[in-house]
Design an enzyme around this catalytic site. Structure first.
Site, PDB file in Angstrom:
ATOM      1  N   TYR A 165      10.500   4.192   9.192  1.00 51.83           N
ATOM      2  CA  TYR A 165       9.512   3.957  10.243  1.00 51.83           C
ATOM      3  C   TYR A 165       8.482   5.062  10.162  1.00 51.83           C
ATOM      4  CZ  TYR A 165       9.930  -0.060  13.125  1.00 51.83           C
ATOM      5  OH  TYR A 165       9.838  -1.331  13.567  1.00 51.83           O
ATOM      6  N   GLU A 194       5.298   5.091  12.263  1.00 56.75           N
ATOM      7  CA  GLU A 194       4.189   4.888  13.203  1.00 56.75           C
ATOM      8  C   GLU A 194       3.423   6.198  13.370  1.00 56.75           C
ATOM      9  OE1 GLU A 194       5.397   3.234  17.013  1.00 56.75           O
ATOM     10  OE2 GLU A 194       3.497   3.974  17.818  1.00 56.75           O
ATOM     11  N   ASP A 211     -16.193  -8.212   5.603  1.00 55.93           N
ATOM     12  CA  ASP A 211     -14.839  -8.565   5.169  1.00 55.93           C
ATOM     13  C   ASP A 211     -14.945  -8.896   3.678  1.00 55.93           C
ATOM     14  OD1 ASP A 211     -12.434  -9.742   4.587  1.00 55.93           O
ATOM     15  OD2 ASP A 211     -12.424 -11.100   6.310  1.00 55.93           O
ATOM     16  N   THR A 224      -8.437  -7.361   1.807  1.00 57.52           N
ATOM     17  CA  THR A 224      -7.056  -7.486   1.346  1.00 57.52           C
ATOM     18  C   THR A 224      -6.939  -6.564   0.133  1.00 57.52           C
ATOM     19  OG1 THR A 224      -7.636  -9.216  -0.224  1.00 57.52           O
ATOM     20  CG2 THR A 224      -6.914  -9.946   1.947  1.00 57.52           C
ATOM     21  N   LYS A 276      -6.091  -9.595  -3.783  1.00 54.92           N
ATOM     22  CA  LYS A 276      -6.913 -10.634  -4.416  1.00 54.92           C
ATOM     23  C   LYS A 276      -7.555 -10.022  -5.661  1.00 54.92           C
ATOM     24  CE  LYS A 276      -7.292 -13.166  -0.070  1.00 54.92           C
ATOM     25  NZ  LYS A 276      -8.169 -13.744   0.971  1.00 54.92           N
ATOM     26  N   ARG A 329       0.419  -7.215  -1.898  1.00 54.76           N
ATOM     27  CA  ARG A 329      -0.058  -7.966  -0.733  1.00 54.76           C
ATOM     28  C   ARG A 329      -0.290  -6.975   0.385  1.00 54.76           C
ATOM     29  NH1 ARG A 329       0.169 -12.830  -2.010  1.00 54.76           N
ATOM     30  NH2 ARG A 329      -1.043 -13.315  -0.185  1.00 54.76           N
TER      31      ARG A 329
END
Ligand SMILES: *Cc1c(COP(=O)(O)O)cnc(C)c1O
Length: 486
Positions: A72, A74, A249, A278, A281, A287
């Site tokens: 974790y 955060e 974007d 992203t 791509k 991903r």
């Protein structure tokens, strides 16, 4: 394998790594190992023209499969809500540093899990920075656990009625740019700009007129299915004229920006206050998503998790660091240029055979075929191509008479085949395969004898012939030549 020992057959480190990984997985759930093995075979055997897909390197793939997945993390580098993040800090800082260098961005936030998540982070950041509200200021200053019911109620009111102007879906915009079925369409009052009905090109005068009338908080540029350059300098001028924040974007074309094919006015990063993408791509990473921004937005962007994002995925951030390091190599610029050369060769090959293309060509990695010229819907064309071993996706075209489900377009893109090593001469063969299938496909009929938008008939033998020719082409360019799982 021990150093110095003689392998019984040629091996590479990646063959060893993936074989061993599958062996370990097979010990627990063999069906998962089999599915993974079958997936590489399927990918090897298909002519992948999906404009949003690619093949990440073995190094990128391997960087994801490890114990970073157990952490974790955060918070941000050096400021975590969890202990023991020393090594996560290392990879997150590396990914961000590579991203800043690669794109010349003042700030990079590499935690978003996908492109859509990156957009949510950007929306939150712009709202928090631009909308005046004590509730927003409190939300920004504190951890969300510390907000009261009243804070949340005020926050909902403050966020109401904000406006966003983005590219229309049928002109190639994305669902997250304010469209109804997406949360962005509930957070923002949306209006869209389209392309010029005659040329299919982005009409900057129309964008300017819409911006002056609508006065959006956010002007979004960027697309999933527009085959041409966008001049981001002009988009920024328009945003400045109406006091909007320009958000770009670049999910689809980030690889062309990283590879310095899109420079100057066509590189969004120096022009937009905030750029999202992203990473899987054309950028050819794992991903994931990312936000780049100027320093005035950095503190808001960094609050993406936990405001709108789930906990970071440290194993994916490790893979992002590897992918961005790859994209900083000179070979990546060559790769990016070949993506565009291939798309243009494909477009030329299709046109020479009589296909109609939206905007009559391409400047980037994608080509949009208007298949109504073949008497087909996008859905029929997509299925006929798939029957023949060619993987594409149907896509609406501007003012599509068949709507978003059946559509009249087929979107094809070259990032994946370019990674495999196919070049411009082979794109002519790919164009011939596509044209052969579409020219020999006819619409089916419904039960009542009307022409169907869904069913198709492919002339006898075509699927087999085309599949065979596609397989020959692919055999010359093996996918992951260094990986042998047999
Ligand atoms: C693909 C895409 C996204 C979504 O990315 P995901 O990783 O699937 O969430 C967002 N915006 C644009 C323009 C895209 O093309």
């Amino acid at each position: 394998m021990a150093a110095g020992s003689e392998p019984s057959q040629p091996y590479t480190p990646e063959s060893t790594a993936f074989r061993s990984a599958l062996e370990v997985i097979r010990g627990v759930e063999p069906r998962v190992a089999d599915a993974i093995g079958a997936e590489i075979e399927d990918q090897r055997a298909s002519l992948k023209l999906i404009a949003s897909e690619n093949y990440a390197s073995p190094a990128v793939l391997l960087a994801m499969g490890n114990w970073f997945s157990d952490k974790y993390a955060e918070g941000t580098v050096g400021r975590r809500f969890y202990a023991g993040c020393r090594n996560v800090d290392t990879v997150e800082a590396l990914a961000a540093e590579h991203a800043r260098e690669l794109f010349g961005a003042p700030h990079a936030y590499v935690q978003p899990h996908s492109g859509i998540d990156a957009n949510l982070v950007a929306f939150w950041a712009v709202l928090a920075q631009r909308v005046e509200s004590p509730a927003l200021e409190r939300a920004q200053a504190r951890h969300i656990n510390d907000l009261s019911e009243e804070d949340w109620a005020q926050l909902r009111r403050a966020l109401g009625d904000q406006r966003m102007l983005g590219m229309s879906l049928d002109a190639g915009g994305h669902l997250t740019h304010g469209f109804r079925p997406n949360i962005s369409g509930k957070m923002f009052e949306q209006r869209s700009y389209g392309t010029h009905p005659a040329t299919g090109l982005l009409d900057y005068d129309a964008v300017r007129a819409a911006a002056h009338e609508f006065r959006p908080l956010i002007l979004i540029a960027g697309y999933s299915a527009y085959p041409r350059l966008v001049n981001f300098r002009i988009m920024r001028e328009i945003a400045d004229e109406v006091g909007a924040t320009l958000m770009v974007d670049m999910a689809h074309f980030a690889g062309l920006v990283a590879g310095k094919v899109f420079t100057g006015d066509f590189d969004p990063v120096p022009h937009a206050q905030i750029t999202t993408t992203t990473t899987h791509k054309s950028l050819r990473g794992p991903r994931g998503g990312m936000v780049l921004c100027d320093s005035s937005l950095a503190e808001y962007v960094d609050k993406g998790c936990p405001m709108v994002l789930g906990g970071p995925l440290p194993h994916v951030m490790a893979a992002k660091a590897v992918a961005f390091a790859e994209a900083r190599q000179p070979q990546f610029q060559d790769y990016a240029q070949r993506i565009v050369d291939n798309a243009q060769a494909l477009a030329e090959g299709l046109k020479r055979r009589g296909a109609t293309l939206v905007t009559d060509g391409t400047d980037n990695h994608l080509v949009l075929i208007d298949v109504s010229g073949y008497g087909l819907t996008g859905r029929q064309a997509e299925s006929a191509l798939l029957d023949s071993g060619i993987v594409t996706n149907r896509n609406a075209i501007p003012q599509d008479p068949n709507g978003a489900w059946y559509t009249s377009g087929i979107r094809i893109g070259t990032p994946a085949l370019t990674t495999r090593g196919l070049g411009t001469a082979e794109m002519d063969e790919v164009a011939d395969l596509i044209d052969t299938v579409l020219a020999r496909t006819t619409p089916g009929t419904t039960a009542s004898g009307k022409p169907s938008k869904a069913q198709h008939t492919l002339a006898g033998g075509v699927a087999a012939q085309v599949s065979e020719r596609a397989a020959e082409l692919l055999a010359k360019h093996p996918l992951y030549p260094g990986i042998d799982l047999s």
